[in-house]
Design an enzyme around this catalytic site. Structure first.
Site, PDB file in Angstrom:
ATOM      1  N   CYS A 153       5.253 -29.835 -25.487  1.00  0.00           N
ATOM      2  CA  CYS A 153       6.518 -30.044 -26.186  1.00  0.00           C
ATOM      3  C   CYS A 153       7.310 -31.185 -25.545  1.00  0.00           C
ATOM      4  O   CYS A 153       7.879 -32.031 -26.232  1.00  0.00           O
ATOM      5  CB  CYS A 153       7.320 -28.748 -26.159  1.00  0.00           C
ATOM      6  SG  CYS A 153       8.848 -28.831 -27.077  1.00  0.00           S
TER       7      CYS A 153
ATOM      8  N   CYS B  72       8.715 -22.737 -25.865  1.00  0.00           N
ATOM      9  CA  CYS B  72       9.542 -23.903 -26.159  1.00  0.00           C
ATOM     10  C   CYS B  72       9.949 -23.933 -27.637  1.00  0.00           C
ATOM     11  O   CYS B  72       9.103 -23.985 -28.528  1.00  0.00           O
ATOM     12  CB  CYS B  72       8.737 -25.155 -25.817  1.00  0.00           C
ATOM     13  SG  CYS B  72       9.589 -26.695 -26.071  1.00  0.00           S
TER      14      CYS B  72
END
Length: 377
Positions: free
Chosen positions: A107, A204
């Site tokens: 991410c 995330c």
């Protein structure tokens, strides 16, 4: 004594604001330092929680409040497609392969410091910043070195280990030198709306939710046998993707009259759909002496020399372990440990350090005990 005051007003910093206290204080400090600050909220997931509440709406409202309190403009950008294509698909593919991925590393590499950086460039940003606990310093040759955050409990260099020089040269880390309690005090002193907001946890951008239920929405579960490495059948598992190496919870096995030690996941056989379990925290099947890694990235752009001794982490917040690095012609590496390490998990990140400097990292492909590959996938 002459005091030199730097004029940062012509330097634009676009801050990724999550609606949390860390990114709020990041924006505040940059504003106080005279930068031209713009706040941007990233929406990366259609995130209605288990109670039907859209957490992104609440977070965006907090960003709006803080931006107003600080006196900066703010925008919202939707990266749901990019997140799905670049992070979530990888996340699912890794679980399908019986591995345990680290979506936060991906991410940061693909969304926060790539898609977001591209968007910030459209806003004429000189730099981007977020609320990460990490530090950077530039040497006399213009090379940016990434250092651990001052707060050892919050240091996030593990998750930033796949960043490149180009990404680091465009990034500021205003709270990296602070302890978390100091960050909260700064927020409280400034009266920021997020001062007492609890930290987010979980995957995330996806956040906290029933992970098993969440994963089963996207991948069909395949129950199978649960066995000891000696071939004794101990029951059934719900699907290999729900278990990680070293896991104790959720096995449904108790001790016996001969051995009262708890049971742990010690291996997986994806082809036969078998989950291997063993008793004892330090079960020999969990102890590795080396690993193989791919997707190697070096944050300075320069790989350490063959045979370099350094330290490494194999999980977030884990103590460093001394390791020696050996390269292979195919771009992978073998990492030999100074001492045996428990529960090395394929799919997770191995991250390398020289003192406080994060040198980079890679993806764990396999674990070995004295050159014998452990049955982890």
């Amino acid at each position: 004594m002459m005091v030199i005051v730097l004029d940062n007003s012509n330097i634009r910093v676009v801050v990724g604001m999550s609606g949390g206290v860390d990114s709020s204080v990041t924006a505040l400090l940059l504003k106080q330092q005279g930068y031209d600050v713009v706040g941007v909220f990233m929406k990366n997931w259609d995130d209605t929680d288990e109670n039907g509440v859209c957490t992104a709406t609440t977070d965006y409202e907090d960003v709006a409040k803080v931006a107003s309190e600080i006196g900066i403009p703010y925008y919202s950008i939707n990266f749901e497609k990019e997140y799905w294509d670049r992070v979530f698909q990888y996340f699912l593919d890794e679980y399908k392969a019986g591995r345990t991925p680290n979506p936060d590393v991906m991410c940061n590499k693909e969304i926060k410091f790539k898609a977001f950086l591209d968007y910030a460039d459209q806003l004429n940003a000189d730099y981007i910043a977020m609320g990460h606990y990490a530090q950077v310093k530039t040497d006399e040759n213009g090379i940016v070195h990434m250092l651990r955050g001052a707060d050892g409990n919050k240091d996030q260099t593990y998750f930033l280990s796949q960043l490149s020089q180009d990404q680091l040269k465009k990034s500021l880390f205003p709270i990296g030198h602070l302890q978390k309690p100091e960050v909260r005090k700064i927020a409280e002193a400034a009266g920021l709306a997020t001062a007492k907001k609890k930290d987010s946890t979980g995957i995330c951008f996806i956040g906290e939710r029933n992970f098993k239920q969440f994963l089963s929405t996207y991948l069909p579960a395949q129950p199978g046998k649960m066995m000891t490495v000696d071939g004794v059948e101990m029951g059934t598992h719900d699907g290999l993707m729900y278990y990680t190496i070293g896991q104790r919870q959720g096995l449904g096995i108790g001790g016996n009259s001969d051995n009262s030690e708890p049971w742990f996941v010690v291996g997986k056989d994806l082809d036969k759909n078998i989950l291997y379990v063993g008793q004892g925290f330090d079960n020999p099947a969990l102890m590795a002496t080396s690993l193989s890694a791919s997707n190697l990235n070096w944050t300075t752009g320069q790989a350490p020399a063959e045979g370099t001794h350094m330290t490494a982490k194999f999980r977030y917040r884990q103590r460093d372990t001394g390791v020696t690095l050996h390269y292979h012609d195919d771009g992978t590496a073998t990492v030999d440990f100074d001492v045996p390490v428990r529960a090395i998990t394929p799919g997770q990140a191995v991250v390398f350090y020289d003192g406080d400097e994060c040198l980079g990292g890679g993806t764990i492909d396999a674990a070995y005990a004295h050159t014998n590959e452990l049955q982890y996938v």
